[in-house]
Design an enzyme around this catalytic site. Structure first.
Site, PDB file in Angstrom:
ATOM      1  N   ASP A 112       0.839  -1.197   0.000  1.00  0.00           N
ATOM      2  CA  ASP A 112       0.000   0.000   0.000  1.00  0.00           C
ATOM      3  C   ASP A 112       0.877   1.252   0.000  1.00  0.00           C
ATOM      4  O   ASP A 112       2.106   1.173   0.105  1.00  0.00           O
ATOM      5  CB  ASP A 112      -0.981  -0.014   1.184  1.00  0.00           C
TER       6      ASP A 112
ATOM      7  N   ASP B  51       1.199   5.450 -19.839  1.00  0.00           N
ATOM      8  CA  ASP B  51       0.989   4.097 -20.339  1.00  0.00           C
ATOM      9  C   ASP B  51       0.611   4.137 -21.828  1.00  0.00           C
ATOM     10  O   ASP B  51      -0.224   4.943 -22.238  1.00  0.00           O
ATOM     11  CB  ASP B  51      -0.170   3.494 -19.517  1.00  0.00           C
TER      12      ASP B  51
ATOM     13  N   GLU C  88       5.605   5.555 -22.270  1.00  0.00           N
ATOM     14  CA  GLU C  88       5.855   4.178 -22.693  1.00  0.00           C
ATOM     15  C   GLU C  88       5.542   4.094 -24.188  1.00  0.00           C
ATOM     16  O   GLU C  88       4.381   4.096 -24.585  1.00  0.00           O
ATOM     17  CB  GLU C  88       4.963   3.190 -21.932  1.00  0.00           C
TER      18      GLU C  88
HETATM   19  C1  NOJ Z   1       1.586  -1.254 -20.356  1.00  0.00           C
HETATM   20  C2  NOJ Z   1       1.722  -1.568 -18.905  1.00  0.00           C
HETATM   21  O1  NOJ Z   1       3.065  -1.459 -18.530  1.00  0.00           O
HETATM   22  C3  NOJ Z   1       1.166  -2.964 -18.724  1.00  0.00           C
HETATM   23  O2  NOJ Z   1       1.419  -3.466 -17.436  1.00  0.00           O
HETATM   24  C4  NOJ Z   1      -0.314  -2.924 -19.014  1.00  0.00           C
HETATM   25  O3  NOJ Z   1      -0.823  -4.243 -18.947  1.00  0.00           O
HETATM   26  C5  NOJ Z   1      -0.580  -2.356 -20.399  1.00  0.00           C
HETATM   27  N1  NOJ Z   1       0.200  -1.196 -20.690  1.00  0.00           N
HETATM   28  C6  NOJ Z   1      -2.030  -1.980 -20.543  1.00  0.00           C
HETATM   29  O4  NOJ Z   1      -2.317  -0.885 -19.730  1.00  0.00           O
END
Ligand code: NOJ
Length: 507
Positions: A29, A200, A254
């Site tokens: 947490d 993300d 990412e």
């Molecule tokens: C990339 C994230 O790092 C991963 O853990 C996730 O499952 C996918 N994007 C979808 O959000």
């Protein structure tokens, strides 16, 4: 001009379910993270990125968000978040939260509204297509589940798009209301004081008009292929949101396109991402020649356009590099890549104690994407509960938790955690390592070596990593600052580098 903080920072990723618990619990947490910040300050990292802790049904362990502006009760509440942020800032640690803008949970009120009827005002916040229930609108594949990236909604008679699980419907970024809503999410966290976002699937946001098929016969999920012109204007919009705040707030995206040339385009013209993950090095085997190619690609594509690279070897989506590379010696030596190459390194919690992936028996598998091993909880002590207050956490412990835990490693001056600490300190003390240029150093085949050039002239450093099994000669004179096996530190470099080892030299 002084460099922005994120150029000299070393980042540290925390997967909150598995980092630390503030009370006896199988899951971690936010207060547990706050209670362990002294370990991170002792280690010497500069910035934390915390994977999602928002309300979520946990179909994708938090990457299926059902409320972007709150904390899931599993992890605490907003007061815990504020406390954690204040505790970070009190220690001069920056904090990034994870923004998940490509999709929501199917339990998010936005999707619940959108799904309720074709006429709902939120219908167009997601991507719906007509068709017959047996033929998806195009050939895109979903990630993790090996199914079409489309799910048929019986009640309203249309397909909806999901690049990931069916429980993660994609938002429609062509709709300005979605853009505004997600900018609002960013402002919510920026107003609370976060230093930026890890974003993300940032390359997934803009879908090509008409949603054209992927190349025939491809087995790759569309999420690894979605590289559209639309993305760039969307990302410029995200950048404008952070740029409106003081303090060099960061967007670290990412970009899961396994091609450094394409990744580089997401830096834009200094108006898109300040930092982009570049994953091809993570997938590069422990071979000198292969790594030299990665270094050349990074220079040729990212640095040549003025981008600042990132370096990462482990995260919550891939087997840990200690496991992939197969030995602690290699895990130690690879730290010299992360901390010695030009750019911002991102470490993954637990790599500093040399954690391997946990062995996950079939009846303990929980992730549909097969990523449980690298997500196993961090053992903090050698006690049976390893500092968690329970002996059976949500995933099995990584191997050898009795010795491979934070307390035992910290107590042993020769352990890998002390190597991390020494090399982090050496990096912090060296403008050349933090910001300097780089130049290749001639080496035998299995060795990768480079010089970091002091920005003010003087203070150069040489880093050499021997990926071969045999000792290699290295024609560099100077003092050993840090050695991956601890040998000869403070002494003149003897000219030989043991197999699977690395060294930092002050010439
Ligand atoms: C990339 C994230 O790092 C991963 O853990 C996730 O499952 C996918 N994007 C979808 O959000």
């Amino acid at each position: 001009m002084t460099a922005p903080w994120w150029q000299t920072a070393v980042f540290y990723q925390i997967y909150p379910r598995s980092f630390a618990a503030s009370r006896p619990s199988p899951t971690g947490d936010l207060a547990g993270i706050a209670a362990r910040l002294d370990h991170l300050a002792w280690l010497g990292v500069d910035a934390l990125w915390i994977s999602p802790f928002y309300p979520s049904p946990q179909a994708d362990f938090g990457y299926d968000v059902s409320d972007h502006c709150d904390v899931d009760p599993v992890y605490g509440d907003l007061a815990d978040f504020d406390g954690l942020l204040a505790a970070c800032h009190a220690r001069d640690l920056k904090l990034l939260v994870d923004l998940v803008p490509n999709h929501t949970s199917d339990q998010h009120p936005w999707f619940q509204a959108a799904q309720s009827s074709r006429d709902d005002p939120k219908r167009d916040w997601y991507i719906w297509r007509d068709g017959s229930p047996d033929t998806p609108p195009n050939n895109w594949r979903a990630a993790f589940v090996h199914t079409p990236a489309w799910t048929w909604d019986d009640a309203t008679g249309q397909w909806y798009l999901h690049l990931f699980l069916p429980e993660q419907p994609d938002l429609n970024w062509a709709n300005p209301e979605v853009v505004e809503a997600m900018h609002g999410v960013m402002r919510f966290w920026l107003d609370r004081g976060v230093d930026g976002f890890r974003i993300d699937v940032v390359h997934g946001l803009g879908k090509a008009p008409g949603l054209p098929d992927d190349p025939e016969g491809t087995t790759l999920p569309h999420a690894t292929l979605n590289d559209t012109a639309e993305n760039h204007e969307i990302i410029r919009g995200l950048r404008r949101v952070v740029d409106a705040y003081p303090g060099d707030r960061l967007i670290l995206g990412e970009v899961y396109l396994l091609d450094t040339e394409r990744v580089a385009t997401y830096y834009g013209h200094a108006d898109e991402l300040q930092l982009a993950f570049n994953f091809p090095p993570l997938y590069t085997p422990w071979k000198g020649r292969r790594w030299r190619d990665q270094l050349a690609d990074t220079e040729r594509w990212i640095e040549a356009r003025g981008g600042w690279p990132t370096w990462v070897l482990s995260n919550h989506d891939n087997p840990r590099h200690r496991t992939r590379y197969g030995s602690e010696a290699r895990a130690r030596a690879s730290l010299f890549l992360l901390l010695g190459l030009r750019g911002s390194p991102v470490l993954y919690a637990g790599e500093e104690i040399g954690l391997e992936d946990a062995h996950i028996p079939p009846d303990r598998v929980v992730d549909p994407g097969g990523r449980d091993g690298c997500r196993a909880p961090v053992p903090w002590t050698g006690d049976p509960d390893h500092g968690w207050g329970v002996t059976d956490p949500w995933l099995p412990w990584p191997p050898e938790p009795d010795v491979r835990n934070v307390a035992a490693q910290v107590a042993d001056a020769g352990s890998i955690v002390h190597l991390y600490r020494r090399l982090l300190a050496a990096r912090k003390a060296s403008p050349a390592l933090q910001l300097g240029d780089h130049a290749p150093v001639e080496t035998p085949d299995g060795v990768v070596a480079w010089r970091r050039v002091g920005p003010e002239g003087g203070g150069d450093r040489v880093v050499a990593v021997n990926m071969g099994a045999e000792p290699a000669r290295l024609d560099v004179a100077g003092r050993v600052v840090v050695a991956s096996d601890g040998a000869g530190e403070g002494e003149p470099f003897g000219g030989t580098l043991a197999g699977d080892s690395a060294v930092l030299i002050e010439p």
